[in-house]
Design a protein around this motif. Structure first.
Motif, PDB file in Angstrom:
ATOM      1  N   ILE A 147       0.865  -1.203   0.000  1.00  0.00           N
ATOM      2  CA  ILE A 147       0.000   0.000   0.000  1.00  0.00           C
ATOM      3  C   ILE A 147       0.895   1.245   0.000  1.00  0.00           C
ATOM      4  O   ILE A 147       0.646   2.210  -0.724  1.00  0.00           O
ATOM      5  CB  ILE A 147      -0.959   0.035   1.215  1.00  0.00           C
ATOM      6  CG1 ILE A 147      -1.778  -1.252   1.308  1.00  0.00           C
ATOM      7  CG2 ILE A 147      -1.901   1.247   1.118  1.00  0.00           C
ATOM      8  CD1 ILE A 147      -2.750  -1.316   2.494  1.00  0.00           C
ATOM      9  N   LYS A 148       1.977   1.194   0.793  1.00  0.00           N
ATOM     10  CA  LYS A 148       2.892   2.342   0.831  1.00  0.00           C
ATOM     11  C   LYS A 148       3.550   2.572  -0.528  1.00  0.00           C
ATOM     12  O   LYS A 148       3.702   3.707  -0.981  1.00  0.00           O
ATOM     13  CB  LYS A 148       3.965   2.125   1.908  1.00  0.00           C
ATOM     14  CG  LYS A 148       3.435   2.404   3.302  1.00  0.00           C
ATOM     15  CD  LYS A 148       4.396   2.002   4.365  1.00  0.00           C
ATOM     16  CE  LYS A 148       5.402   3.082   4.680  1.00  0.00           C
ATOM     17  NZ  LYS A 148       6.198   2.714   5.884  1.00  0.00           N
ATOM     18  N   GLU A 149       3.927   1.478  -1.187  1.00  0.00           N
ATOM     19  CA  GLU A 149       4.582   1.586  -2.500  1.00  0.00           C
ATOM     20  C   GLU A 149       3.643   2.252  -3.518  1.00  0.00           C
ATOM     21  O   GLU A 149       4.093   2.979  -4.411  1.00  0.00           O
ATOM     22  CB  GLU A 149       4.958   0.164  -2.952  1.00  0.00           C
ATOM     23  CG  GLU A 149       5.780   0.078  -4.216  1.00  0.00           C
ATOM     24  CD  GLU A 149       5.893  -1.372  -4.721  1.00  0.00           C
ATOM     25  OE1 GLU A 149       5.942  -2.317  -3.907  1.00  0.00           O
ATOM     26  OE2 GLU A 149       5.908  -1.549  -5.958  1.00  0.00           O
ATOM     27  N   MET A 150       2.323   1.997  -3.364  1.00  0.00           N
ATOM     28  CA  MET A 150       1.363   2.512  -4.346  1.00  0.00           C
ATOM     29  C   MET A 150       1.304   4.032  -4.409  1.00  0.00           C
ATOM     30  O   MET A 150       0.926   4.597  -5.435  1.00  0.00           O
ATOM     31  CB  MET A 150      -0.053   1.987  -4.025  1.00  0.00           C
ATOM     32  CG  MET A 150      -0.256   0.531  -4.351  1.00  0.00           C
ATOM     33  SD  MET A 150      -1.798  -0.085  -3.648  1.00  0.00           S
ATOM     34  CE  MET A 150      -3.003   0.699  -4.712  1.00  0.00           C
ATOM     35  N   VAL A 151       1.645   4.696  -3.323  1.00  0.00           N
ATOM     36  CA  VAL A 151       1.446   6.149  -3.289  1.00  0.00           C
ATOM     37  C   VAL A 151       2.684   6.926  -3.756  1.00  0.00           C
ATOM     38  O   VAL A 151       2.654   8.137  -3.889  1.00  0.00           O
ATOM     39  CB  VAL A 151       0.989   6.588  -1.866  1.00  0.00           C
ATOM     40  CG1 VAL A 151       2.171   6.726  -0.924  1.00  0.00           C
ATOM     41  CG2 VAL A 151       0.158   7.859  -1.894  1.00  0.00           C
ATOM     42  N   ARG A 152       3.775   6.185  -4.002  1.00  0.00           N
ATOM     43  CA  ARG A 152       5.048   6.871  -4.287  1.00  0.00           C
ATOM     44  C   ARG A 152       5.394   6.914  -5.772  1.00  0.00           C
ATOM     45  O   ARG A 152       5.078   6.005  -6.512  1.00  0.00           O
ATOM     46  CB  ARG A 152       6.196   6.146  -3.556  1.00  0.00           C
ATOM     47  CG  ARG A 152       6.023   6.204  -2.062  1.00  0.00           C
ATOM     48  CD  ARG A 152       7.222   5.672  -1.333  1.00  0.00           C
ATOM     49  NE  ARG A 152       7.478   6.519  -0.166  1.00  0.00           N
ATOM     50  CZ  ARG A 152       8.641   7.051   0.124  1.00  0.00           C
ATOM     51  NH1 ARG A 152       9.692   6.797  -0.618  1.00  0.00           N
ATOM     52  NH2 ARG A 152       8.788   7.822   1.171  1.00  0.00           N
ATOM     53  N   PRO A 206       8.895   8.953  -8.019  1.00  0.00           N
ATOM     54  CA  PRO A 206       9.971   9.950  -7.912  1.00  0.00           C
ATOM     55  C   PRO A 206       9.565  11.330  -8.435  1.00  0.00           C
ATOM     56  O   PRO A 206       9.985  12.354  -7.896  1.00  0.00           O
ATOM     57  CB  PRO A 206      11.106   9.365  -8.757  1.00  0.00           C
ATOM     58  CG  PRO A 206      10.665   8.039  -9.239  1.00  0.00           C
ATOM     59  CD  PRO A 206       9.312   7.737  -8.701  1.00  0.00           C
ATOM     60  N   LYS A 207       8.723  11.364  -9.487  1.00  0.00           N
ATOM     61  CA  LYS A 207       8.337  12.672 -10.049  1.00  0.00           C
ATOM     62  C   LYS A 207       7.330  13.382  -9.131  1.00  0.00           C
ATOM     63  O   LYS A 207       7.259  14.609  -9.131  1.00  0.00           O
ATOM     64  CB  LYS A 207       7.739  12.506 -11.463  1.00  0.00           C
ATOM     65  CG  LYS A 207       8.736  12.057 -12.508  1.00  0.00           C
ATOM     66  CD  LYS A 207       9.885  13.019 -12.704  1.00  0.00           C
ATOM     67  CE  LYS A 207       9.550  14.218 -13.549  1.00  0.00           C
ATOM     68  NZ  LYS A 207      10.740  15.114 -13.722  1.00  0.00           N
ATOM     69  N   THR A 208       6.546  12.627  -8.379  1.00  0.00           N
ATOM     70  CA  THR A 208       5.646  13.260  -7.403  1.00  0.00           C
ATOM     71  C   THR A 208       6.484  13.926  -6.316  1.00  0.00           C
ATOM     72  O   THR A 208       6.230  15.072  -5.922  1.00  0.00           O
ATOM     73  CB  THR A 208       4.692  12.204  -6.780  1.00  0.00           C
ATOM     74  OG1 THR A 208       4.027  11.517  -7.820  1.00  0.00           O
ATOM     75  CG2 THR A 208       3.654  12.848  -5.869  1.00  0.00           C
ATOM     76  N   LEU A 209       7.506  13.198  -5.882  1.00  0.00           N
ATOM     77  CA  LEU A 209       8.407  13.736  -4.844  1.00  0.00           C
ATOM     78  C   LEU A 209       9.116  14.989  -5.365  1.00  0.00           C
ATOM     79  O   LEU A 209       9.156  16.037  -4.706  1.00  0.00           O
ATOM     80  CB  LEU A 209       9.425  12.645  -4.477  1.00  0.00           C
ATOM     81  CG  LEU A 209      10.424  12.945  -3.384  1.00  0.00           C
ATOM     82  CD1 LEU A 209       9.720  13.220  -2.061  1.00  0.00           C
ATOM     83  CD2 LEU A 209      11.385  11.767  -3.215  1.00  0.00           C
TER      84      LEU A 209
END
Ligand code: G3P
Length: 299
Positions: free
Chosen positions: A270-275, A277-280
């Motif tokens: 679930i954590k992986e789904m929200v990440r 690199p371009k969002t960051l």
């Protein structure tokens, strides 16, 4: 698609539920063991499970440990009676609880599901590795069927000669489309060298390629889920499909694409789904670009 959290770890359950994306939870004896080990073994099982049920805003699957129909039915009644006051209990029953090759207990899971259905106790048929097992689970009256996508991927990779922990890691995406494309290329080259299609069809090389890159017509865990959904839709079965043993975000996307009812996901998936690199990067840029006059709006 509903998201269940696939864990018995209360810290994870509480945190994931606070994110507002969790519709239910699934546990099994291995997940309970992991949660108990994390607390140094000091868990009062009854109050622990009660807290899970009180936290999760939907169905919670609890698994029986007996392997014969009578034992599973008794345990299911007990779990249901004991924990239903605190939440929505679903009893997990192995689709085939046999522990050896004798076949004596092959149908005990289905018998238990049938009896529990007649008593109004919802069941989740677990450890499903084939569409055939899923079809039987639906016929017996399971409320949910849980195909183990990741373990099917593991099985196919092993047949291909890949070693877990060496050639691939548990969370790695299994690129079944690439495998299919490679198989097609290989078959084309074999056909090119042969005199007839029938010669290729019965050749040892072809048999070998086909049998090692699939499991009796199943190309991946996602393919298993897709085939079960197709069968259920063909006949209007009400059994909901829970894609289980999910190991990475891309697998979640693919089971969502084929229209699975529910995916049960480990906390870290679930954590992986929200990440991304371009969002960051975008967040960093937006934060740097805030001008003081805009900032003052919020003061
Ligand atoms: O949902 C079933 C699951 O807990 C098994 O997952 O990753 O051990 O195959 P895994």
């Amino acid at each position: 698609m509903k998201i269940f959290i696939d864990t018995a770890d209360l810290d994870e359950i509480k945190e994931a539920c606070s994110w507002g994306v969790v519709d239910g939870a699934t546990t099994n004896p291995s997940l309970i063991k992991r949660a108990v080990d994390k607390r140094g073994g000091s868990v009062t099982m009854e109050s622990y499970i009660r807290e899970i049920l009180e936290t999760v805003p939907g169905p919670v699957s609890l698994e029986v440990i007996a392997t014969d129909a009578e034992g599973m039915i008794e345990q299911a009644r007990l779990l249901y009676r004991k924990f239903s006051p605190y939440g929505e209990v679903v009893v997990k029953i192995p689709v085939n609880p046999s522990l050896d090759e004798s076949g004596r207990q092959d149908f005990d899971g289905l018998k238990a599901i049938r009896t529990l259905k007649s008593e109004g106790i919802p069941t989740n048929a677990t450890l499903i590795m084939t569409p055939e097992q899923a079809l039987l689970a639906a016929k017996a009256g399971a409320s949910y069927a849980s195909p183990f996508a990741g373990r099917v991927d593991d099985y196919i990779r092993k047949r291909m000669g890949m070693r877990a922990g060496v050639d691939f890691q548990k969370g790695d995406y299994f690129d079944h489309r690439l495998v299919k494309a490679l198989v097609r290329m290989k078959l084309r080259s074999l056909i090119g060298k042969a005199d007839s299609i029938s010669e290729v069809y019965s050749s040892k090389d072809v048999r070998e390629i086909l049998s090692t890159t699939q499991d009796n017509g199943i190309y991946s865990g996602v393919d298993l889920v897709a085939k079960i959904l197709r069968i259920y839709r063909n006949y209007g079965y009400k059994t909901q499909v829970i894609a289980a043993s999910i190991r990475n975000a891309r697998q979640v996307r693919e089971v969502a694409e084929v229209g699975v009812d529910i995916a049960t996901l480990p906390f870290k998936v679930i954590k992986e789904m929200v990440r991304h690199p371009k969002t960051l990067e975008g967040m960093r840029l937006f934060t740097e670009d805030v001008v003081p006059s805009y900032k003052r709006l919020f003061e």
